[in-house]
Design an enzyme around this catalytic site. Structure first.
Site, PDB file in Angstrom:
ATOM      1  N   SER A 145       0.849  -1.191   0.000  1.00 25.80           N
ATOM      2  CA  SER A 145       0.000   0.000   0.000  1.00 25.80           C
ATOM      3  C   SER A 145       0.886   1.243   0.000  1.00 25.80           C
ATOM      4  O   SER A 145       2.096   1.162   0.282  1.00 25.80           O
ATOM      5  CB  SER A 145      -0.882   0.000   1.260  1.00 25.80           C
ATOM      6  OG  SER A 145      -1.554   1.226   1.441  1.00 25.80           O
ATOM      7  N   TYR A 158      -2.881  -1.133  10.158  1.00 30.55           N
ATOM      8  CA  TYR A 158      -2.783  -1.265   8.703  1.00 30.55           C
ATOM      9  C   TYR A 158      -1.356  -1.018   8.237  1.00 30.55           C
ATOM     10  O   TYR A 158      -0.812  -1.775   7.424  1.00 30.55           O
ATOM     11  CB  TYR A 158      -3.751  -0.277   8.047  1.00 30.55           C
ATOM     12  CG  TYR A 158      -3.922  -0.475   6.562  1.00 30.55           C
ATOM     13  CD1 TYR A 158      -4.752  -1.473   6.075  1.00 30.55           C
ATOM     14  CD2 TYR A 158      -3.263   0.346   5.651  1.00 30.55           C
ATOM     15  CE1 TYR A 158      -4.928  -1.663   4.710  1.00 30.55           C
ATOM     16  CE2 TYR A 158      -3.421   0.162   4.287  1.00 30.55           C
ATOM     17  CZ  TYR A 158      -4.257  -0.838   3.824  1.00 30.55           C
ATOM     18  OH  TYR A 158      -4.417  -1.026   2.478  1.00 30.55           O
TER      19      TYR A 158
END
Length: 276
Positions: A145, A158
């Site tokens: 990401s 995350y």
């Protein structure tokens, strides 16, 4: 390594029922690939598998799996080998999000996210590695990401998972050099439902958190998943080791490397200027 040729090659994709996974599925189908599609959404998986067959996939099997259950995935790897002869391309795409500061997040929620975003990537790769190593020119894609490049607040879980995917992928690529290709992907701002489907760590009685997630999706997640899929497939074809998607992600990556201790302050100042 030679360029990856997709026609007739068996491609395993997690999180295939929606978002980038669905876009990758249909793009690979049009290239004549054999597909083994993995998702916990049985209905969505059946739908995308049907679309893949209509789009030109030589075969598309659907495997309903909940990646949060901690399984070693050896049964899935055996099923793919029995049905398709083995995997040539593994795309670890499935991922989830969790909103809230670290003090708000329970360890149960933290572990749930880590199991899907990081441990499932490791378990899937471990389970399929013997097949991949036996197939000349095989390849692995791990989706990290933008938050595997920079670390914003309220995203501790995350960020931890996506930095983990980045490190795992880079070390694995060095181990498998010349045998199995490895690409780590850092998307930023792809139009998926990851923000609106994020697990909330605190109550949201007035719907304000859901409203913020919807606004973030509308304003920040702007690249169509189909465009991201094309870039990922091009990276696989050319054996690109690292792919950063969107201009914003590339600029953030450069800033984090130039000013690793100060980049967040710079980004906050730029965001404040844009808000004026």
């Amino acid at each position: 390594m030679d360029r990856f040729v997709f026609a007739g090659r068996t491609c395993v994709i997690t999180g295939a029922a929606s978002g980038i996974g669905a876009a990758l599925t249909l793009d690979l189908a049009r290239r004549g690939a054999v597909l083994a599609l993995v998702d916990r959404d049985a209905e969505g998986l059946a739908r995308i598998a049907g679309q893949a067959r209509e789009s030109g996939a030589k075969e598309a099997s659907a495997h309903v799996v909940d990646l949060s259950d901690g399984g070693d995935r050896l049964d899935l790897a055996a099923e793919v080998a029995a049905r398709h002869g083995g995997a040539d391309l593994l795309i670890n795409n499935a991922g989830v999000a969790l909103t809230g500061t670290f003090d708000e997040v329970s360890m149960a929620d933290f572990d749930w996210l880590m199991e899907i975003n990081l441990h499932a990537v490791i378990r899937m790769t471990k389970a399929f590695l013997p097949q991949l190593m036996s197939r000349p020119g095989a390849h692995v894609v791990n989706i990290s990401s933008l938050f595997g490049l920079i670390a914003p607040p309220t995203q501790v879980a995350y960020v931890t998972s996506k930095y983990g995917v980045r490190g795992f992928s880079e070390a694995l690529r060095h181990e498998l050099a010349g045998t199995v290709g490895v690409t780590v992907v850092h998307p930023g701002g792809i139009r998926t439902n990851i923000a609106t489907s994020a697990r909330l760590t605190v109550a949201d009685p007035d719907g304000s958190q859901a409203a913020r997630a919807a606004e973030f999706t509308r304003t920040s997640l702007t690249m169509p998943p189909e465009e991201a899929a094309k870039l990922i497939i091009a990276a696989v074809r050319t054996r690109k080791p690292r792919l950063v998607i969107t201009w914003v992600a590339r600029m953030a990556d450069i800033l984090a490397r130039v000013a690793p201790g100060r980049y967040w302050n710079v980004l906050q100042r730029q965001a404040a200027k844009r808000a004026v």
